[in-house]
Every structure is written in C-alpha cells, then in structure tokens.
Design a protein around this motif. Structure first.
Motif: not given
Length: 122
Positions: A17-18, A32-34, A45-46, A59-61
């Motif tokens: 989602d982030v 940051q995402v985490a 984990l991210v 998604l923009p991975w």
DNA sequence: ATGCTGACTATGT
DNA sequence: TACATAGCCAGCA
C-alpha cells in the motif's frame, strides 16, 4: 475482508500500500517504506515483500531503493536491477556517475508540500 | 517448534 | 569510499 485465505499477510499488504502511493519520478528507501507502513526498522521485510510479490501485482516497485540511493541487487542475478534503473530514468530520475540517486533531490518526501526538494531542485 | 535465509540499515574501522 | 559486524522480522524446510 480480513477473513479467509489471503494471498499475502497484512504486513505485506501494508508495505504494498505504501509503495503504491509513491509518486512518479520520485524514489523511496526500504526503511522509509517500512516506517510509513508502520514497521520501523523492518526495511529487510520490505525488500523481502517485494521479492514475494505475487505475479501480476501492479505497483511501482522500481521506485523503492536502498538508503544508499542505489538499486539493490536481487537474487536471480538477472538484469532486474538494470530494468529498475531504466524505469526510473524513464520517469525522470537522474543517476550520477556512481549509479546512485540523490535522495535529497529525488527522494519521496511525504508531508512535505509538493514533494519538492529544498534548493537546487532541478 | 527450531534454524537459516533474505531486493536493509546504522555504526565502526 | 569501502568492508565488516550487529540488529530486525517474516517465510519456508
């Protein structure tokens, strides 16, 4: 929802989602995402979530990079990292001679207005 | 249940 | 700037 068999855990769901809300032409770090996903210190984990991304997940991975402003190498050894860099360049992200991105300039800064970097931005 | 691995980060040398 | 070490958590055998 919140019932039955889910393809991914809620933890991954938060991460995706982030990542999905990262604006185009901007990059965010795993940490940051985490943090935004409510998982401080779980940058690992991210990265793992990206690797475990279900096939077909849009998604923009490629907008997720490490804190060093570099594209992390993924298992498989393929040119996946190269593809990521190409995608970013296609969005206007600039890489320096060392193959790194200026997080201070291209880094995604939520809360900030316009996500515009300080001075010398462009 | 236990142990290892992994798209990371921060700190020290 | 580069390399080494420690800490984190979730998924899988």
């Amino acid at each position: 929802m919140a019932r039955g068999a889910r393809a991914v855990s809620d933890t991954y769901r938060r991460i995706y989602d982030v990542v999905r809300r990262i604006p185009r032409g901007r990059v965010a770090t795993y940490g940051q995402v985490a943090a935004l996903a409510g998982l401080p210190r779980q940058a690992r984990l991210v990265g793992y979530a990206m690797h475990a991304m279900p096939n077909g997940t849009a998604l923009p991975w490629h907008r997720v990079i490490n804190a060093q402003g570099r594209v992390s190498a993924r298992s498989g050894g393929s040119g996946g990292s190269v593809t990521q860099r190409v995608l970013l360049e296609g969005e206007g992200v600039r890489f320096d001679a060392a193959g790194r991105v200026s997080l201070a300039r291209q880094g995604w800064q939520p809360n900030k207005r316009g996500q515009r970097a300080p001075h010398a931005a462009r």
